[in-house]
Design a protein around this motif. Structure first.
Motif, PDB file in Angstrom:
ATOM      1  N   ARG A 166       0.829  -1.213   0.000  1.00 26.82           N
ATOM      2  CA  ARG A 166       0.000   0.000   0.000  1.00 26.82           C
ATOM      3  C   ARG A 166       0.861   1.261   0.000  1.00 26.82           C
ATOM      4  O   ARG A 166       0.346   2.373   0.136  1.00 26.82           O
ATOM      5  CB  ARG A 166      -0.938  -0.010   1.205  1.00 26.82           C
ATOM      6  CG  ARG A 166      -2.012  -1.079   1.139  1.00 26.82           C
ATOM      7  CD  ARG A 166      -3.121  -0.817   2.140  1.00 26.82           C
ATOM      8  NE  ARG A 166      -2.721  -1.081   3.500  1.00 26.82           N
ATOM      9  CZ  ARG A 166      -3.031  -2.185   4.184  1.00 26.82           C
ATOM     10  NH1 ARG A 166      -3.738  -3.129   3.597  1.00 26.82           N
ATOM     11  NH2 ARG A 166      -2.652  -2.348   5.429  1.00 26.82           N
ATOM     12  N   GLY A 167       2.167   1.074  -0.135  1.00 27.52           N
ATOM     13  CA  GLY A 167       3.074   2.211  -0.159  1.00 27.52           C
ATOM     14  C   GLY A 167       4.494   1.758  -0.442  1.00 27.52           C
ATOM     15  O   GLY A 167       4.752   0.588  -0.705  1.00 27.52           O
ATOM     16  N   GLY A 168       5.413   2.704  -0.394  1.00 28.02           N
ATOM     17  CA  GLY A 168       6.807   2.375  -0.665  1.00 28.02           C
ATOM     18  C   GLY A 168       7.128   2.373  -2.146  1.00 28.02           C
ATOM     19  O   GLY A 168       6.424   2.983  -2.959  1.00 28.02           O
ATOM     20  N   TYR A 169       8.169   1.610  -2.506  1.00 24.65           N
ATOM     21  CA  TYR A 169       8.681   1.682  -3.876  1.00 24.65           C
ATOM     22  C   TYR A 169       8.859   0.334  -4.554  1.00 24.65           C
ATOM     23  O   TYR A 169       9.332   0.274  -5.687  1.00 24.65           O
ATOM     24  CB  TYR A 169      10.031   2.420  -3.861  1.00 24.65           C
ATOM     25  CG  TYR A 169       9.895   3.869  -4.284  1.00 24.65           C
ATOM     26  CD1 TYR A 169      10.420   4.327  -5.490  1.00 24.65           C
ATOM     27  CD2 TYR A 169       9.205   4.779  -3.501  1.00 24.65           C
ATOM     28  CE1 TYR A 169      10.278   5.641  -5.894  1.00 24.65           C
ATOM     29  CE2 TYR A 169       9.058   6.093  -3.877  1.00 24.65           C
ATOM     30  CZ  TYR A 169       9.596   6.525  -5.078  1.00 24.65           C
ATOM     31  OH  TYR A 169       9.438   7.823  -5.478  1.00 24.65           O
ATOM     32  N   PHE A 170       8.471  -0.754  -3.870  1.00 23.84           N
ATOM     33  CA  PHE A 170       8.817  -2.060  -4.426  1.00 23.84           C
ATOM     34  C   PHE A 170       7.690  -3.074  -4.302  1.00 23.84           C
ATOM     35  O   PHE A 170       6.813  -2.967  -3.448  1.00 23.84           O
ATOM     36  CB  PHE A 170      10.059  -2.612  -3.722  1.00 23.84           C
ATOM     37  CG  PHE A 170      11.241  -1.694  -3.771  1.00 23.84           C
ATOM     38  CD1 PHE A 170      12.007  -1.580  -4.920  1.00 23.84           C
ATOM     39  CD2 PHE A 170      11.568  -0.913  -2.678  1.00 23.84           C
ATOM     40  CE1 PHE A 170      13.083  -0.714  -4.979  1.00 23.84           C
ATOM     41  CE2 PHE A 170      12.649  -0.044  -2.718  1.00 23.84           C
ATOM     42  CZ  PHE A 170      13.409   0.056  -3.876  1.00 23.84           C
TER      43      PHE A 170
END
Length: 430
Positions: free
Chosen positions: A347-351
């Motif tokens: 639901r978030g972050g980059y990966f």
């Protein structure tokens, strides 16, 4: 739908022939996709371009306290930037030191300081027979490189859906004096995208380390990097929880604006207890005269405060969300039910973290490279680059355009299918 494992040798050979034809077709197209690192795309960088105009040759360069940012002073960061970064990390301004453009640099320096000067008066780690770090896996390769550089022994700790295996963490930390630290990405973890539960954070805070110089390296890199307005992951404040548990000095929190403003030209910060701050300051004031205060001022005048940062990150989310959803939709459509891969849905972050069948990750990455698609090396998400199952692959959807992301994911799926078929056939008798 049959899983690949349930198919006969003849069925697999037929699928293999079809996949090899598709592979040749894609190879002839000369693709060029790069998903090796979590680099913001060009459209994300454009969002911060007005920051370059908030200060010019006619600007007032003084802080709210009247200090001239062009000159010496405020070595630990101008007050308004410390307040802004404190808001981002969820701590008090007095617990923050603002540094240069890279939180990784602060982490490296923190390990170096511990190696040569110890931790708050303890024996320098370089003088000890053995120093160990716990490493939740899969995890962030650059964390592991830091400890590897200093010959610190790294111990794999499985990462569950709610955080590290805390039974193992407690077993090591509370009983082994040579365990001096643990790497953590507590929110939207790199690469799985999971966030630590309240129970996990509290268990961290209530650790009873055998070593007085044990520290939690809490890299809260994605603390405001949501993909959706709702639901959003939230985690407990580890510094507050450590204070409540009577362990105020046990944690260092790191963060930066690298994926908020400009990677390489942002600001970073460390947050920790006042006692830890005093020890850090003792050596940092020798190491530096001061970081780039003009850049700090630029960030504050652009974002104003944490609310401005959050509003800005909604614009990032609007750009990133279609890319992540494109990957997840294609993975589900093409691989769902085949039994040859599983993946996270962050639901978030980059990966996005992808698990192949055991023994297939290196083959998949190599095949993708052959088709012009660069991924992070298989094994990179484990200490020493050694994934014991050879199964984890980190997918970074941020840099390509949404259209490129669709093409790249289809290539990735093709390579996963082909590597899986080859692996299954290699286990069957002719």
């Amino acid at each position: 739908m049959k899983t690949y494992a349930d198919m006969t040798r003849e069925e697999l050979l037929s699928i293999k022939a079809e996949l090899e034809e598709q592979f040749k077709t894609e190879e002839a197209k000369g693709h060029s996709f790069n998903m090796a690192r979590g680099k913001p795309g060009v459209s994300q960088l454009v969002l911060s371009m007005p920051m370059l105009s908030v200060i010019n040759d006619e600007s007032d360069m003084n802080t709210v306290l009247g200090n001239d940012t062009r000159n010496y002073g405020d070595w630990d960061g101008i007050g308004e930037c410390r307040r802004m970064m404190a808001g981002m990390l969820g701590v008090k301004k007095d617990n923050v030191i603002v540094c240069g453009n890279s939180s990784l640099n602060i982490m490296y320096d923190t390990v170096v300081r511990s190696m040569v000067k110890g931790v708050n008066g303890s024996t320098p780690w370089c003088k000890l027979d053995k120093v160990k770090f716990l490493c939740p896996v899969p995890g962030y390769d650059r964390h592991f490189k830091i400890t590897e550089v200093f010959d610190i022994e790294m111990i794999n700790i499985p990462l569950k859906d709610d955080g590290p295996d805390m039974d193992l963490v407690e077993q090591y930390v509370n009983n082994d004096e040579s365990v001096k630290g643990i790497w953590c990405v507590p929110k939207y973890s790199n690469p799985t995208g999971i966030s630590y539960s309240d129970e996990v954070v509290r268990r961290f805070a209530h650790l009873q380390p055998k070593a007085e110089d044990f520290r939690i390296f809490w890299d809260n890199a994605y603390c405001i990097h949501h993909l959706y307005d709702e639901p959003q992951d939230e985690i407990l404040n580890i510094l507050d929880e450590c204070e409540k548990a009577g362990n105020p000095n046990m944690v260092y929190i790191f963060g930066s604006t690298s994926k908020v403003s400009f990677p390489g030209s942002g600001v970073s910060a460390i947050a920790t207890s006042l006692e830890n701050m005093d020890f850090i300051k003792k050596y940092m004031t020798t190491q530096i005269i001061g970081h780039d205060k003009i850049n700090q001022l630029r960030h504050v005048r652009f974002f104003k405060d944490i609310n401005g940062m959050k509003a800005h990150m909604k614009k990032h989310a609007a750009i990133l969300r279609p890319k992540f959803e494109a990957v997840l939709d294609i993975l589900e459509e093409e691989l769902g039910g085949l039994g040859i891969g599983s993946w996270t849905k962050p639901r978030g972050g980059y990966f996005i973290s992808f698990e192949t069948m055991p023994g297939c990750a290196r083959t998949v990455v190599a095949k993708c490279k052959q088709l012009g698609m660069v991924l992070t090396d298989a094994g990179a998400t484990y200490p020493y680059g050694k994934d014991p199952q050879d199964s984890n692959i980190r997918i970074a959807p941020s840099f390509p355009t949404p259209e490129e992301m669709v093409q790249a994911t289809k290539i990735f799926v093709l390579c996963v299918k082909l590597a899986s078929v080859e692996k299954l056939l290699s286990t069957m008798q002719a």
